[in-house]
Design a protein around this motif. Structure first.
Motif, short mmCIF file in Angstrom:
data_model
loop_
_atom_site.label_atom_id
_atom_site.label_comp_id
_atom_site.label_asym_id
_atom_site.label_seq_id
_atom_site.Cartn_x
_atom_site.Cartn_y
_atom_site.Cartn_z
N GLU A 181 0.84 -1.20 0.00
CA GLU A 181 0.00 0.00 0.00
C GLU A 181 0.88 1.26 0.00
O GLU A 181 0.60 2.23 -0.71
CB GLU A 181 -0.90 0.00 1.23
CG GLU A 181 -1.82 1.22 1.31
CD GLU A 181 -2.64 1.25 2.58
OE1 GLU A 181 -3.47 2.18 2.71
OE2 GLU A 181 -2.44 0.38 3.46
N GLU A 182 1.97 1.20 0.77
CA GLU A 182 2.89 2.34 0.86
C GLU A 182 3.51 2.67 -0.50
O GLU A 182 3.70 3.84 -0.84
CB GLU A 182 4.00 2.01 1.88
CG GLU A 182 5.08 3.04 2.01
CD GLU A 182 4.61 4.27 2.81
OE1 GLU A 182 5.26 5.32 2.67
OE2 GLU A 182 3.61 4.15 3.56
N HIS A 183 3.83 1.64 -1.29
CA HIS A 183 4.55 1.85 -2.55
C HIS A 183 3.66 1.63 -3.78
O HIS A 183 4.17 1.49 -4.89
CB HIS A 183 5.75 0.91 -2.62
CG HIS A 183 6.75 1.13 -1.52
ND1 HIS A 183 7.54 2.25 -1.46
CD2 HIS A 183 7.07 0.37 -0.44
CE1 HIS A 183 8.31 2.19 -0.39
NE2 HIS A 183 8.05 1.06 0.26
N ALA A 184 2.34 1.61 -3.58
CA ALA A 184 1.43 1.30 -4.67
C ALA A 184 1.55 2.29 -5.83
O ALA A 184 1.58 1.88 -7.00
CB ALA A 184 -0.01 1.25 -4.15
N ASP A 185 1.60 3.57 -5.54
CA ASP A 185 1.67 4.57 -6.61
C ASP A 185 2.91 4.39 -7.47
O ASP A 185 2.86 4.51 -8.71
CB ASP A 185 1.62 5.98 -6.02
CG ASP A 185 0.24 6.36 -5.52
OD1 ASP A 185 -0.73 5.69 -5.95
OD2 ASP A 185 0.13 7.31 -4.73
N GLU A 186 4.05 4.11 -6.84
CA GLU A 186 5.29 3.93 -7.60
C GLU A 186 5.23 2.71 -8.52
O GLU A 186 5.85 2.68 -9.58
CB GLU A 186 6.47 3.77 -6.63
CG GLU A 186 6.69 4.96 -5.71
CD GLU A 186 7.49 4.57 -4.48
OE1 GLU A 186 8.73 4.59 -4.57
OE2 GLU A 186 6.87 4.23 -3.46
N LEU A 187 4.45 1.70 -8.10
CA LEU A 187 4.35 0.46 -8.89
C LEU A 187 3.18 0.47 -9.85
O LEU A 187 2.96 -0.51 -10.58
CB LEU A 187 4.24 -0.74 -7.93
CG LEU A 187 5.46 -1.00 -7.05
CD1 LEU A 187 5.13 -2.03 -5.97
CD2 LEU A 187 6.64 -1.47 -7.90
N GLY A 188 2.41 1.54 -9.85
CA GLY A 188 1.24 1.60 -10.71
C GLY A 188 0.11 0.72 -10.22
O GLY A 188 -0.67 0.18 -11.02
N LEU A 189 0.01 0.54 -8.89
CA LEU A 189 -1.00 -0.33 -8.31
C LEU A 189 -2.06 0.49 -7.58
O LEU A 189 -1.86 1.66 -7.27
CB LEU A 189 -0.34 -1.31 -7.33
CG LEU A 189 0.78 -2.19 -7.90
CD1 LEU A 189 1.39 -3.05 -6.79
CD2 LEU A 189 0.27 -3.06 -9.04
N ASP A 190 -3.18 -0.17 -7.29
CA ASP A 190 -4.28 0.47 -6.58
C ASP A 190 -4.07 0.28 -5.08
O ASP A 190 -4.21 -0.83 -4.57
CB ASP A 190 -5.61 -0.15 -7.03
CG ASP A 190 -6.81 0.53 -6.40
OD1 ASP A 190 -6.64 1.30 -5.44
OD2 ASP A 190 -7.94 0.28 -6.87
N ALA A 191 -3.76 1.34 -4.38
CA ALA A 191 -3.48 1.26 -2.94
C ALA A 191 -4.68 0.77 -2.15
O ALA A 191 -4.53 0.11 -1.11
CB ALA A 191 -3.03 2.62 -2.41
N GLY A 192 -5.87 1.04 -2.63
CA GLY A 192 -7.08 0.64 -1.91
C GLY A 192 -7.22 -0.87 -1.78
O GLY A 192 -7.76 -1.37 -0.79
N VAL A 193 -6.73 -1.60 -2.79
CA VAL A 193 -6.78 -3.06 -2.73
C VAL A 193 -5.99 -3.56 -1.53
O VAL A 193 -6.43 -4.43 -0.78
CB VAL A 193 -6.24 -3.68 -4.04
CG1 VAL A 193 -6.02 -5.18 -3.89
CG2 VAL A 193 -7.19 -3.39 -5.19
N PHE A 194 -4.81 -2.99 -1.32
CA PHE A 194 -3.95 -3.46 -0.24
C PHE A 194 -4.44 -2.98 1.12
O PHE A 194 -4.24 -3.66 2.13
CB PHE A 194 -2.51 -3.03 -0.51
CG PHE A 194 -2.01 -3.56 -1.82
CD1 PHE A 194 -1.77 -4.91 -1.99
CD2 PHE A 194 -1.83 -2.71 -2.90
CE1 PHE A 194 -1.34 -5.41 -3.20
CE2 PHE A 194 -1.39 -3.19 -4.12
CZ PHE A 194 -1.15 -4.55 -4.28
#
Length: 574
Positions: free
Chosen positions: A517-530
């Motif tokens: 969740e902390e690094h979701a934006d850098e990885l192109g992931l949805d932080a809300g999922v985590f």
């Protein structure tokens, strides 16, 4: 008409729900099971649901009270609940299958239910050496060397006694042949073949010859949806008595070999086949014991004429087509949205991450874009961000070390492998404990989460290091050799210790979701999922707290039972 289905999540129960949904006379259905299905998935979404343990680990008075509440206002009860495994716990099987049937019948009468429909079986019949089809008048005294058959015959006697005591209740018994459908493939593999049998290879490699026991007169089967329609017809027509339910064709050795798709078979002495199954079962290679061969060789060929005439029922599928459907389902690892019918593999692993979104009627995955691995920018890697060894090397444009992240996630995947295996074993071993349902539901969540993490690493192009997972799996299995002071029986302390180990593992997993969740934006992931998965980890820890509370209150006290119903209920009537 309101219908209650006891045991509504298994092979037959799922097909019965589909059939009742298509029956105009049935206005509502109550599904009853110890473990709840995915109530968003068909056909489970069309029912009301209640969780009730009919006999495994509950006091008789409590079970009957809960059943009576559930049966209030019900016009017909379809009783399907039956425990096939674990083979080794005969007292448990008898308590659930035979005493549980008596309990359901007795409570249905007390609640004023007018019609009781019960799942019997071809296995209830006495031995027959002839190939002549037999109707429902053939004796139903079972095959003495098959525990399944013995219990089915005992169930028939329970129904005889119940019918004599309660003439006001119409009692219908369906005696089906083997029940096949693609969605039950993984369940049937687990219950009869076991997890070590690599049936999926049948999709690519055919055995050179099919071994069959000499003297096998034939195999009868029924497709699950055909059987479901028979239950629906029985509920609507309210005809008392027994009905054989099977397809019209009987499968001989050549038919079986043709369906497996090579056409060659070899006949082996039945004693040899029985001995091989006995040895395989004792060694833990095969789930079914030798009694199933005894039953297959001895039961009569059934005549289904009465069901056609009095229920207006006709099979739409042949036994050959039903068996072919099952084999294809095994190759594919098919399943459905209930714990008994869970698929062999969790698929792409996205299911658990999508749970919260599915409740809102939308679909998400961990990726913000169309491809998680695409990321942001290039910086010396290919379109998937992979180096020469298939692992993303170096740093992300924002300074995130993908090599360290990959190692971190691989280590947690190793822990998840051991944890998923341990909780799966707990959900099987503690079937006679009141916490069994919660453990089973938790095991499925953890299994899906592990698959999700595995898929996420693949999409990110991070190496999984499978040798570590293999070592972890082996270590978890070796850890089972610890006796906790008991060599030949389960120690009540074991559940305490295993709950503590799993609670620690779940809290460790919480850290993975927080990190992602902390690094979701850098990885192109949805932080809300985590964030959702992190909250789910906290809920899972709460479940394990409840399991630990239950176990520790009993493990260290004389006279308090950890497994089975309360001690004062064991000696009483059931």
């Amino acid at each position: 008409m309101r219908v209650a289905v006891v045991g509504a999540t298994g092979n037959t129960g799922t097909a019965v729900l589909r059939a009742l949904e298509r029956t105009p006379e049935v206005t509502s259905v109550l599904g009853i099971a110890r473990r709840m299905p995915d109530r968003r998935a068909d056909p489970y979404s069309s029912c009301d649901w209640v969780s009730i343990d009919i006999a495994a680990a509950i006091a008789e008075a409590d079970a009957e009270r809960r059943l009576r509440e559930a049966f209030t206002g019900v016009d017909a009860v379809i009783h399907l609940a039956w425990l096939i495994q674990p083979n080794s716990q005969r007292e448990l099987l008898r308590r659930v299958n035979v005493d549980g049937t008596a309990r359901v019948a007795r409570t249905a009468a007390a609640a004023g239910v007018a019609h009781l429909v019960v799942a019997s079986s071809v296995g209830a019949y006495s031995p027959d050496r002839a190939a002549t089809p037999r109707d429902e008048s053939w004796p139903a005294d079972g095959i003495s060397s098959s525990h399944y058959s013995v219990d089915k015959a005992a169930q028939e006697r329970v129904l005889d006694e119940f019918s004599a005591a309660h003439p006001e209740v119409v009692v219908t018994r369906l005696r089906p042949a083997l029940v096949f459908q693609a969605d039950a493939a993984s369940e049937i593999q687990r219950y009869f073949l076991g997890g070590r049998m690599p049936v999926q290879v049948l999709g690519a490699v055919k055995p050179p010859v099919l071994p069959v026991p000499k003297g096998l007169r034939g195999v009868q089967a029924v497709q699950a949806d055909d059987l479901g329609r028979a239950y629906a017809a029985a509920v609507v027509r309210r005809v008392p008595g027994a009905f054989n339910i099977c397809a019209d064709d009987v499968l001989g050795a050549q038919d079986l070999a043709d369906i497996v798709d090579h056409g060659r078979f070899i006949e082996l002495p039945p004693r040899l086949v029985r001995g091989l199954l006995f040895g395989g079962h004792k060694a833990g290679l095969v789930a079914a014991d030798e009694g199933w061969i005894d039953m297959a060789m001895a039961v009569p060929i059934m005549d289904n004429a009465r069901a056609k005439e009095e229920l207006g029922w006709e099979p739409r599928s042949t036994a050959a087509a039903a068996l072919g459907e099952l084999l294809r389902g095994m190759v594919e690892g098919r399943g459905a949205g209930s714990l008994p019918l869970r698929a062999r593999d969790p698929g792409d692993g996205r299911g658990l991450a999508e749970v919260e979104a599915a409740e809102e009627g939308s679909e998400v995955s961990a990726s913000k874009g169309s491809d998680v691995a695409a990321g942001e920018g290039g910086d010396g890697v290919d379109a998937r961000g992979e180096g020469a060894d298939g692992d993303r090397e170096g740093s992300h444009p924002d300074g995130l070390s993908l090599g360290l992240l990959g190692l971190y996630l691989s280590d947690h995947l190793t822990g998840a492998t051991a944890g998923a295996d341990r909780i799966e074993r707990m959900s099987e071993v503690y079937v006679d404990a009141p916490v069994y349902a919660r453990l089973s539901e938790l095991a499925e969540e953890i299994r899906l989460e592990r698959a999700f993490l595995q898929r996420l690493m693949q999409d990110l192009g991070l190496r999984r290091r499978p040798y570590r997972q293999a070592v972890s799996w082996a270590g978890e299995h070796l850890g089972r050799l610890k006796s906790n002071g008991r060599l030949f029986s389960r120690s009540p302390m074991t559940l305490v210790l295993e709950a503590e180990l799993m609670r620690s593992a779940v809290m460790g997993k919480l850290g993975v979701w927080q990190t992602l969740e902390e690094h979701a934006d850098e990885l192109g992931l949805d932080a809300g999922v985590f964030a959702d998965l992190a909250e789910r980890s906290r809920e899972q820890a709460g479940v394990l707290d409840e399991v630990h509370e239950y176990a520790r209150a009993r493990a260290f006290r004389e006279g308090r039972e950890t497994y089975g119903p309360p001690a004062d209920e064991r000696a009483g009537p059931a």
